[in-house]
Design a protein around this motif. Sequence first.
Motif, PDB file in Angstrom:
ATOM      1  N   GLN A   1       0.791  -1.207  -0.224  1.00 50.47           N
ATOM      2  CA  GLN A   1       0.342  -0.490  -0.029  1.00 50.47           C
ATOM      3  C   GLN A   1       0.412   1.478  -0.556  1.00 50.47           C
ATOM      4  O   GLN A   1       1.817   1.194   0.728  1.00 50.47           O
ATOM      5  CB  GLN A   1      -1.198  -0.294   0.902  1.00 50.47           C
ATOM      6  N   VAL A   2       0.666   2.261  -0.764  1.00 47.54           N
ATOM      7  CA  VAL A   2       1.617   3.458  -0.912  1.00 47.54           C
ATOM      8  C   VAL A   2       0.381   4.841  -0.069  1.00 47.54           C
ATOM      9  O   VAL A   2       0.912   5.506  -0.187  1.00 47.54           O
ATOM     10  CB  VAL A   2       1.810   3.674  -2.268  1.00 47.54           C
TER      11      VAL A   2
ATOM     12  N   VAL B   1      -9.812   5.672  -0.536  1.00 42.73           N
ATOM     13  CA  VAL B   1      -9.634   5.409  -1.330  1.00 42.73           C
ATOM     14  C   VAL B   1      -8.235   4.630  -0.740  1.00 42.73           C
ATOM     15  O   VAL B   1      -7.587   5.123  -0.099  1.00 42.73           O
ATOM     16  CB  VAL B   1      -9.482   6.364  -2.839  1.00 42.73           C
ATOM     17  N   GLU B   2      -7.687   3.978  -1.751  1.00 44.50           N
ATOM     18  CA  GLU B   2      -6.214   3.306  -1.396  1.00 44.50           C
ATOM     19  C   GLU B   2      -5.342   3.190  -3.126  1.00 44.50           C
ATOM     20  O   GLU B   2      -6.254   2.957  -4.013  1.00 44.50           O
ATOM     21  CB  GLU B   2      -6.131   1.695  -0.908  1.00 44.50           C
TER      22      GLU B   2
ATOM     23  N   ASP C   1       5.703  -3.255 -11.431  1.00 44.22           N
ATOM     24  CA  ASP C   1       4.880  -2.642 -10.749  1.00 44.22           C
ATOM     25  C   ASP C   1       3.632  -2.674 -11.601  1.00 44.22           C
ATOM     26  O   ASP C   1       4.205  -0.776 -12.347  1.00 44.22           O
ATOM     27  CB  ASP C   1       5.594  -1.725  -9.403  1.00 44.22           C
ATOM     28  N   HIS C   2       2.293  -2.196 -10.812  1.00 46.00           N
ATOM     29  CA  HIS C   2       1.555  -2.044 -11.554  1.00 46.00           C
ATOM     30  C   HIS C   2       0.426  -0.855 -10.701  1.00 46.00           C
ATOM     31  O   HIS C   2       0.510  -1.625  -9.470  1.00 46.00           O
ATOM     32  CB  HIS C   2       0.344  -2.997 -11.572  1.00 46.00           C
ATOM     33  N   HIS C   3       0.567   0.198 -10.710  1.00 39.26           N
ATOM     34  CA  HIS C   3      -0.099   0.953  -9.897  1.00 39.26           C
ATOM     35  C   HIS C   3      -1.571   0.261  -9.409  1.00 39.26           C
ATOM     36  O   HIS C   3      -3.173   0.082 -11.251  1.00 39.26           O
ATOM     37  CB  HIS C   3      -0.655   2.614 -10.172  1.00 39.26           C
ATOM     38  N   VAL C   4      -2.975  -0.049  -8.685  1.00 34.78           N
ATOM     39  CA  VAL C   4      -4.323  -0.194  -8.615  1.00 34.78           C
ATOM     40  C   VAL C   4      -4.200   0.648  -7.507  1.00 34.78           C
ATOM     41  O   VAL C   4      -3.877   1.099  -6.385  1.00 34.78           O
ATOM     42  CB  VAL C   4      -3.713  -1.822  -7.855  1.00 34.78           C
TER      43      VAL C   4
ATOM     44  N   ALA D   1     -11.617  -1.774 -14.980  1.00 29.55           N
ATOM     45  CA  ALA D   1     -10.768  -2.753 -14.441  1.00 29.55           C
ATOM     46  C   ALA D   1      -9.684  -2.770 -14.226  1.00 29.55           C
ATOM     47  O   ALA D   1      -8.756  -3.639 -14.048  1.00 29.55           O
ATOM     48  CB  ALA D   1     -11.612  -3.805 -15.403  1.00 29.55           C
ATOM     49  N   GLY D   2      -8.766  -2.377 -15.335  1.00 31.74           N
ATOM     50  CA  GLY D   2      -7.234  -2.418 -16.267  1.00 31.74           C
ATOM     51  C   GLY D   2      -6.629  -1.249 -14.498  1.00 31.74           C
ATOM     52  O   GLY D   2      -5.528  -1.425 -14.339  1.00 31.74           O
ATOM     53  N   ILE D   3      -7.252  -0.814 -13.915  1.00 37.42           N
ATOM     54  CA  ILE D   3      -6.261  -0.145 -12.670  1.00 37.42           C
ATOM     55  C   ILE D   3      -6.790  -0.426 -11.300  1.00 37.42           C
ATOM     56  O   ILE D   3      -6.558   0.177 -10.304  1.00 37.42           O
ATOM     57  CB  ILE D   3      -6.031   1.294 -13.961  1.00 37.42           C
TER      58      ILE D   3
END
Length: 187
Positions: free
Chosen positions: A16-17, A23-24, A39-42, A118-120
């Motif tokens: 977690q950033v 929101v997270e 690393d993918h942002h979610v 759905a992509g992010i």
Amino acid sequence: MRKELLVEWEVFGRRQVYGSPWVEVWLDDVEIPGVGRIDHHVVRYPRASTTAVVTNEAGEFLLLYRHRFITGRWGWEVPAGWAEPGEEPAAAIVREVEEETGWRPGRVELLTEYDAMAGISDAHFRAYHVTDCTRIGEPEDVSEATSVEWIPEGEVVKLLTSGGVPDGPSHAALSYYLGPHRLARRS
């Protein structure tokens, strides 16, 4: 015959950033077939999101006219909001319709569910159809909208096609109701 290739990303971990009750932001360590490990942002939402297409017997839609400071745009929207922890999404939309419009829902029916980005993101919306409303007074939450109005269906279609409904969840719920929902009920 075409050979099917299944492309599924593998998740090795996440951190977690940023986090708040609303929101997270996470960084997921994923491997993408044919690309490699990244690393993918979610963006995750800890509460269920709900919207409502509210209609009456005259064929009108109850919409809110409001300004969104993030996009700097004015537009028409359906009532919407988040479920509180432990609150069922259907109960949340009843509460939201009442608070935002001053109308108490009578009947609440699930229209559709969808993943908005759905992509992010894990932003999952439930859209309901609300009918048989009773006027109970002015909206409780005066910060939600400049006006709340019953708008005829023809005008709603014009708003959808002219950019008058810029909000994605509102656009999706109204379009689904006017299209696939109606077509499915005819068959």
